[in-house]
Design an enzyme around this catalytic site. Structure first.
Site, mmCIF file in Angstrom:
data_model
loop_
_atom_site.group_PDB
_atom_site.id
_atom_site.type_symbol
_atom_site.label_atom_id
_atom_site.label_comp_id
_atom_site.label_asym_id
_atom_site.label_seq_id
_atom_site.Cartn_x
_atom_site.Cartn_y
_atom_site.Cartn_z
ATOM 1 N N ASP A 111 -27.634 -17.712 -148.547
ATOM 2 C CA ASP A 111 -28.282 -18.993 -147.897
ATOM 3 C C ASP A 111 -27.389 -19.914 -148.464
ATOM 4 O OD1 ASP A 111 -31.137 -19.768 -146.811
ATOM 5 O OD2 ASP A 111 -30.973 -21.106 -148.556
HETATM 6 C C1 LIG Z 1 -23.190 -27.050 -144.278
HETATM 7 C C2 LIG Z 1 -23.086 -26.230 -143.002
HETATM 8 C C3 LIG Z 1 -24.086 -25.252 -142.930
HETATM 9 N N1 LIG Z 1 -23.480 -24.258 -142.089
HETATM 10 C C4 LIG Z 1 -24.846 -23.256 -141.454
HETATM 11 C C5 LIG Z 1 -24.727 -21.845 -142.255
HETATM 12 C C6 LIG Z 1 -25.985 -21.561 -142.056
HETATM 13 O O1 LIG Z 1 -25.925 -20.668 -140.747
HETATM 14 C C7 LIG Z 1 -26.968 -22.381 -141.898
HETATM 15 C C8 LIG Z 1 -27.973 -22.504 -143.050
HETATM 16 O O2 LIG Z 1 -28.938 -21.905 -142.873
HETATM 17 P P1 LIG Z 1 -29.311 -20.519 -143.766
HETATM 18 O O3 LIG Z 1 -30.600 -20.243 -143.933
HETATM 19 O O4 LIG Z 1 -28.343 -20.434 -144.953
HETATM 20 O O5 LIG Z 1 -28.709 -19.424 -142.611
HETATM 21 P P2 LIG Z 1 -29.220 -19.084 -141.201
HETATM 22 O O6 LIG Z 1 -30.483 -19.419 -140.765
HETATM 23 O O7 LIG Z 1 -28.182 -19.751 -140.385
HETATM 24 O O8 LIG Z 1 -29.184 -17.303 -140.918
HETATM 25 P P3 LIG Z 1 -29.695 -16.189 -142.055
HETATM 26 O O9 LIG Z 1 -30.503 -16.979 -142.953
HETATM 27 O O10 LIG Z 1 -30.185 -15.469 -140.971
HETATM 28 O O11 LIG Z 1 -28.289 -15.694 -142.721
HETATM 29 O O12 LIG Z 1 -26.145 -23.531 -141.816
HETATM 30 C C9 LIG Z 1 -22.688 -24.194 -141.050
HETATM 31 O O13 LIG Z 1 -22.455 -23.541 -140.253
HETATM 32 N N2 LIG Z 1 -21.711 -25.308 -141.423
HETATM 33 C C10 LIG Z 1 -21.923 -26.079 -142.404
HETATM 34 O O14 LIG Z 1 -20.891 -27.003 -142.668
#
Ligand SMILES: Cc1cn([C@H]2C[C@H](O)[C@@H](COP(=O)(O)OP(=O)(O)OP(=O)(O)O)O2)c(=O)[nH]c1=O
Length: 190
Positions: free
Chosen positions: A69
């Site tokens: 997360d």
């Molecule tokens: C800060 C940042 C976040 N992110 C993304 C990563 C995660 O996919 C999202 C954060 O949300 P999360 O809740 O961590 O993940 P998710 O909902 O996408 O997927 P899952 O819970 O099923 O694993 O933001 C980027 O792609 N690039 C970035 O620079």
């Protein structure tokens, strides 16, 4: 016999990151948990709690299972995973010209049921963003579903004038730390 490797994530970024270091999960499952922060919860704690909750909801007995997360924090303030243009605009406006932290927590279960966790904090500084730059970014739509309303692996790379910590951790899965957690639980590359 190679034990199954499960990625408990719906994030295509996390799958891409594992592939980047030659790790191809045998199965992908989407954790379905309530990601609402608790009252007075701080960013680091939220990331760790949600990573563990995702793992607990999706771990497959007898396998190696990875969950993670990512939370963007401005001091003790949790920035949302942007779902609307208004949320994205608010995040980018708050992040403009300031340093913030990105917490990526990783929770890994081994086939014997042991669990290992690590939370990686990175410091990211945005340059001052003009209103036009923010609006242009919003039209890209890449902020949708991203913590803090930006994607460092995308156009937002142009905003960043300082990064300390783990680049892959900011994207969503700190690869060095994830590999160490897997190895500590007995995983060996096929
Ligand atoms: C800060 C940042 C976040 N992110 C993304 C990563 C995660 O996919 C999202 C954060 O949300 P999360 O809740 O961590 O993940 P998710 O909902 O996408 O997927 P899952 O819970 O099923 O694993 O933001 C980027 O792609 N690039 C970035 O620079």
């Amino acid at each position: 016999m190679q034990v199954t490797l499960v990625l408990a994530s719906s994030s295509p970024r996390r799958l891409d990151l594992l592939r980047q270091i030659g790790i191809i999960p045998d199965r992908i499952v989407s954790p379905d948990i309530d990601e609402t922060p608790q009252p007075h919860e701080v960013p680091r704690s939220l990331a760790a709690r949600l990573a563990r909750a995702k793992l607990d909801s999706a771990a497959i007995p007898g396998s190696f299972t990875i969950a993670a997360d990512t939370v963007v924090g401005l001091g003790s303030r949790i920035l949302p995973k942007a779902e609307t243009e208004a949320e994205a605009r608010q995040c980018l406006t708050m992040l403009s010209g300031r340093r913030h932290k990105v917490y990526s927590a990783v929770a890994v279960a081994g086939p014997d049921g042991r669990i290992a966790m690590r939370t990686v904090a990175s410091v990211v500084a945005f340059a001052r963003l003009e209103a036009g730059a923010i609006e242009h970014y919003i039209t890209s739509g890449e902020w949708r579903g991203k913590a803090g309303g930006y994607a460092i692996q995308g156009r937002a790379a142009g905003f960043i004038d300082f990064l300390s910590g783990s680049y892959t951790g900011v994207v969503g899965l700190p690869l060095h730390e994830t590999l160490n957690l897997l190895r500590g639980l007995g995983w060996r590359a096929p």
